[in-house]
Structure formats: C-alpha cells, structure tokens
Design a protein around this motif. Structure first.
Motif, PDB file in Angstrom:
ATOM      1  N   UNK A  58      -7.051   8.739   6.078  1.00 16.49           N
ATOM      2  CA  UNK A  58      -7.651   7.947   6.941  1.00 16.49           C
ATOM      3  C   UNK A  58      -6.438   7.926   8.037  1.00 16.49           C
ATOM      4  N   UNK A  59      -6.642   8.703   9.026  1.00 10.05           N
ATOM      5  CA  UNK A  59      -5.801   8.898  10.291  1.00 10.05           C
ATOM      6  C   UNK A  59      -4.956   7.681  10.746  1.00 10.05           C
ATOM      7  N   UNK A  60      -5.859   6.801  10.878  1.00  8.37           N
ATOM      8  CA  UNK A  60      -5.352   5.239  11.421  1.00  8.37           C
ATOM      9  C   UNK A  60      -4.503   4.758  10.330  1.00  8.37           C
ATOM     10  N   UNK A  61      -4.340   5.098   9.246  1.00  8.08           N
ATOM     11  CA  UNK A  61      -3.519   4.620   8.067  1.00  8.08           C
ATOM     12  C   UNK A  61      -2.299   5.634   7.759  1.00  8.08           C
ATOM     13  N   UNK A 107     -11.362  -4.053  10.285  1.00  9.21           N
ATOM     14  CA  UNK A 107     -10.623  -5.364  10.087  1.00  9.21           C
ATOM     15  C   UNK A 107      -9.573  -4.986   9.108  1.00  9.21           C
ATOM     16  N   UNK A 108      -9.784  -4.486   8.078  1.00 13.00           N
ATOM     17  CA  UNK A 108      -8.617  -3.951   7.088  1.00 13.00           C
ATOM     18  C   UNK A 108      -7.689  -3.221   7.594  1.00 13.00           C
ATOM     19  N   UNK A 109      -8.086  -2.229   8.443  1.00  9.04           N
ATOM     20  CA  UNK A 109      -7.043  -1.227   9.030  1.00  9.04           C
ATOM     21  C   UNK A 109      -5.979  -1.955   9.919  1.00  9.04           C
ATOM     22  N   UNK A 115       0.672  -5.812   9.405  1.00 11.29           N
ATOM     23  CA  UNK A 115       1.296  -6.352   8.253  1.00 11.29           C
ATOM     24  C   UNK A 115       0.851  -7.824   7.967  1.00 11.29           C
ATOM     25  N   UNK A 116      -0.626  -7.953   8.078  1.00 13.31           N
ATOM     26  CA  UNK A 116      -1.166  -9.426   7.639  1.00 13.31           C
ATOM     27  C   UNK A 116      -1.558  -9.322   6.096  1.00 13.31           C
ATOM     28  N   UNK A 120       0.780  -3.929  -1.416  1.00  9.19           N
ATOM     29  CA  UNK A 120       0.808  -4.111  -2.821  1.00  9.19           C
ATOM     30  C   UNK A 120      -0.362  -4.667  -3.470  1.00  9.19           C
ATOM     31  N   UNK A 121      -1.124  -5.381  -2.466  1.00  7.96           N
ATOM     32  CA  UNK A 121      -2.074  -6.081  -3.352  1.00  7.96           C
ATOM     33  C   UNK A 121      -3.644  -5.543  -2.951  1.00  7.96           C
TER      34      UNK A 121
END
Length: 189
Positions: A58-61, A107-109, A115-116, A120-121
């Motif tokens: 995933x480029x955005x990540x 939304x996840x990205x 950093x919301x 780790x989770x």
C-alpha cells in the motif's frame, strides 16, 4: 458425528487445525472465523506470516513496516485487516468484545497516518480462507478442525505466530492440552 449448534463456528470463533492435518496451507493453523452462514464461510489464518511488508503493498502506508499475514489460499490479491480495542473505523464488523474486522480502508489509512490508531493493535492479511456452502460442516464432521469459542483477543495480537496454535490448545485444557504438545512428525521422536 452429527454437528449440533454448539459445534458450528460463529463469527469470532477460532478454527484450530488438528495436529495431523497435512494440507500445507493449514498445518498448525489458527483461523479467525469472520463470517459463517448458509452461503459459506470466510476466515483469516492468524499465524502464517507472509514475506511481504505492508509498505510494499500500500503506497499510502509506505511509512509502516508492518508484517502481513497470509489469511489463506483464496484471492491472495486482496488485503484484509482486523484490529483490537474500541471500534476505530466505520463499517467494521465486531467479532468479539474488543475484536473488529474490516471497515473503511481510506479512513484506516488516514488514522494510521495521523497516529490515531496504533500499529500494534492491527493486523493485515493477504488472501483469505473460504469454504463453500456445507464444506466447513463436512470438514468439522471429519474432525479436521477444533472449534474454540472463547478467544483472548490480546493473544491473537501479542503471541508469536509460532506459539498461537499451541497456546490456544493449552488454554482450552483437557484433551486439547495433550494435543498442544503433539509433535509435527511423531516418527522423529
């Protein structure tokens, strides 16, 4: 063996492969059942690491060096995720008290970038494990899988992939504790 309702896995249950299963896709695997209905079943293998990192997919990540797991042999060109804690992404499906599957990926990205959400989770998977209508019931009748309906979400995220299978069986107690120590190849003992 006829299956009764308590033997049928529901979303949020685990399928633990019996120690004699030789299918290379599922040897010593633990599968989180995400969906099980009259049309079939969908799950994610929790303890099989891929060779890929999330930043490669995933480029955005590209700032995250997260591991990616092999969710199963079906459609390995798809990306899935689960996370632990409160619902953090709209559209997520609750699988347990504090375990969630999927949701709005953009939304996840954004939340990972801001950093919301703690990396780790969350766990990412390529591909999934799937069963057509009646297929999983047949495999359960053949004793291919052990169903665990009491999951500890923290162990899914914090136990090492090599130990999840054994630890879950040990925690189930009784005859399952014995299976936890069964060697992969008994001829080598």
């Amino acid at each position: 063996m006829n299956l009764n309702s308590k033997d049928i896995p529901k979303a949020g249950h685990l399928l633990i492969s019996e120690p004699f299963l030789q299918d290379e896709n599922f040897v010593r695997s633990v599968i989180l059942v995400c969906e099980n209905n009259e049309n079939g079943s969908f799950g994610l293998v929790l303890n099989k690491l891929s060779i890929l990192k999330l930043s490669e997919l995933v480029d955005e990540l590209n700032f995250l060096e997260s591991d990616v797991y092999v969710g199963g042999p079906v459609e390995q060109n798809t990306l899935h995720f689960i996370y632990f804690g409160d619902q953090m992404v709209s559209g997520s499906i609750q699988l347990g008290d504090d375990l969630w599957w999927g949701g709005e990926f953009h939304e996840l990205i954004l939340k990972l970038k801001n950093e919301e959400i703690s990396n780790e989770n969350i766990r990412f998977f390529i591909g999934y494990s799937g069963w057509s209508e009646g297929q999983l019931a047949h495999e359960l009748q053949d004793n291919t899988w052990i169903v665990c309906d009491k999951i500890d979400s923290k162990s899914i995220f914090y136990d090492s992939p090599e130990e999840i299978w054994r630890n879950i069986l040990k925690n189930m107690g009784g005859e399952f504790q014995l299976l936890a120590n069964y060697p992969i190849d008994p001829r080598l003992n």
